[in-house]
Write a protein that holds these residues in place. Structure first.
Motif, PDB file in Angstrom:
ATOM      1  N   ARG A 277       0.820  -1.220   0.000  1.00 28.59           N
ATOM      2  CA  ARG A 277       0.000   0.000   0.000  1.00 28.59           C
ATOM      3  C   ARG A 277       0.854   1.271   0.000  1.00 28.59           C
ATOM      4  N   ARG A 278       2.034   1.213   0.629  1.00 26.17           N
ATOM      5  CA  ARG A 278       2.915   2.401   0.681  1.00 26.17           C
ATOM      6  C   ARG A 278       4.162   2.141  -0.167  1.00 26.17           C
ATOM      7  N   HIS A 279       4.463   3.126  -1.020  1.00 24.35           N
ATOM      8  CA  HIS A 279       5.618   3.014  -1.915  1.00 24.35           C
ATOM      9  C   HIS A 279       6.474   4.281  -1.815  1.00 24.35           C
ATOM     10  N   TRP A 280       7.787   4.075  -1.766  1.00 24.62           N
ATOM     11  CA  TRP A 280       8.755   5.172  -1.714  1.00 24.62           C
ATOM     12  C   TRP A 280       9.446   5.244  -3.071  1.00 24.62           C
ATOM     13  N   LEU A 281       9.352   6.402  -3.701  1.00 21.40           N
ATOM     14  CA  LEU A 281       9.969   6.581  -5.013  1.00 21.40           C
ATOM     15  C   LEU A 281      10.998   7.710  -4.945  1.00 21.40           C
ATOM     16  N   ARG A 282      12.098   7.535  -5.644  1.00 21.38           N
ATOM     17  CA  ARG A 282      13.156   8.541  -5.688  1.00 21.38           C
ATOM     18  C   ARG A 282      13.193   9.186  -7.060  1.00 21.38           C
ATOM     19  N   LEU A 283      13.395  10.511  -7.072  1.00 23.44           N
ATOM     20  CA  LEU A 283      13.577  11.213  -8.335  1.00 23.44           C
ATOM     21  C   LEU A 283      14.599  12.327  -8.124  1.00 23.44           C
ATOM     22  N   PRO A 284      15.264  12.789  -9.163  1.00 20.70           N
ATOM     23  CA  PRO A 284      16.314  13.800  -9.014  1.00 20.70           C
ATOM     24  C   PRO A 284      15.815  15.061  -8.328  1.00 20.70           C
ATOM     25  N   GLN A 285      16.733  15.753  -7.638  1.00 17.30           N
ATOM     26  CA  GLN A 285      16.380  16.947  -6.878  1.00 17.30           C
ATOM     27  C   GLN A 285      15.714  18.017  -7.744  1.00 17.30           C
TER      28      GLN A 285
END
Length: 329
Positions: A277-285
């Motif tokens: 249910r919870r997802h952590w996504l990374r993207l450039p600053q």
């Protein structure tokens, strides 16, 4: 650099500090020498605020001590306001304000107020100006209740505030502040930053700041110099620091219905929790979260989401270690 001081060839006329290939070695009998600063070069212009960052033992305090003339470089060239700080230490002292957070420039057994008055006379500050400056600093730094207290009875935070007043009392145009907010509470830190911001804006003071409190850096500095093992590993503005440290924003998405994985263009999933249910996504600053959120919303029902900006502490730590992008937890 004062107008009458000749500029160094090849160095801009508004440059206050010139350090070229500085090296400082501390010899030890029977043991290997300690290289505190090694091939360090940088310049600082008038009115600039430079954050000098680095872990314990990186060479920050040694660098400040060379700039003030307390230590002599083992090798390299150093010029402050157009002169060698070691040979012209007394003359430069009238133009400099120095604070070492762990040491005091105040008289240990004198009341704080007497110490400030005595320092004003040592620096030959005209009485009227001394009175006005003293009143301002006492008010801004909340020193009124402490003026009658011997310095030895002050707490660390109280003494640091007193030392800061001592450093600013004679109206210096060059400030070296080594851990100026150590021991200060949140309110005192805020007032100190406001004072320094006003001082820089109105008086054009040049400030060199070393600190472990990186919120000081974000509040005051446009440029940072990061050193490690006495060598510069980064010199630039805060935006460039985020890039060099692999800075990344984190998008935390809570879905109504769980899914094993979540994909969105321009983002990378780094963590999945709560059974999908919870997802952590990374993207450039420097990337926008809008298209990422739109893509997720088109495919899934979103219960909640938040964007977490990178902490500068994480960015600097990863710069030291040479690691990749950090994710804010």
């Amino acid at each position: 650099m004062t107008p009458e001081t000749p500029a160094t060839p090849g160095i801009p006329g508004d440059t206050v500090i010139v350090a070229e290939h500085l090296r400082r070695v501390f010899p030890r009998r029977g043991r290997p020498d300690v290289v505190a600063v090694d091939d360090l070069s940088f310049t600082v212009r008038r009115g600039e605020v430079l954050g000098l960052l680095g872990p314990n033992g990186a060479g920050k305090s040694t660098t400040i001590k060379m700039l003030t003339g307390i230590l002599v470089p083992t090798a390299g060239r150093l010029e402050v306001a157009g002169v060698d700080p070691t040979r012209h230490r007394t003359a430069l002292a009238r133009r400099m304000g120095v604070l070492f957070g762990q040491r005091t420039t105040l008289w240990w057994d004198l009341p704080l107020g007497d110490s400030l008055d005595l320092l004003g006379r040592v620096h030959r500050v005209p009485p009227d100006r001394l009175r006005r400056t003293r009143e301002l600093l006492v008010d801004v730094l909340d020193l009124g209740p402490l003026l009658g207290t011997p310095v030895r009875q002050l707490s660390l935070g109280q003494r640091v505030r007193g030392d800061l007043a001592a450093a600013l009392l004679h109206g210096p145009d060059l400030l070296y502040l080594d851990e100026p907010t150590i021991g200060l509470d949140i309110t005192s830190k805020r007032r100190l930053r406001e004072l320094l911001t006003t001082l820089i804006a109105e008086s054009g003071v040049t400030l060199l700041l070393t600190t472990h409190d990186l919120s000081d850096v974000e509040a005051l500095c446009r440029r940072v110099l990061v050193i490690d093992h006495g060598t510069a590993i980064f010199d630039g503005d805060l935006a460039a620091l985020h890039v060099a440290g692999g800075s990344a924003r984190t998008l935390v998405v809570d879905l109504v219905a769980p899914v094993p994985s979540l994909e969105a263009p321009g983002a990378t999933t780094v963590r999945t929790e709560d059974d999908g249910r919870r997802h952590w996504l990374r993207l450039p600053q420097d990337a926008s979260t809008a298209p990422v959120i739109a893509a997720i919303a088109a495919a899934h029902e979103i219960a909640d989401l938040s964007v977490r900006e990178p902490e500068i502490e994480d960015v600097v730590a990863r710069l030291y270690s040479g690691g990749g992008p950090a994710v804010s937890d």
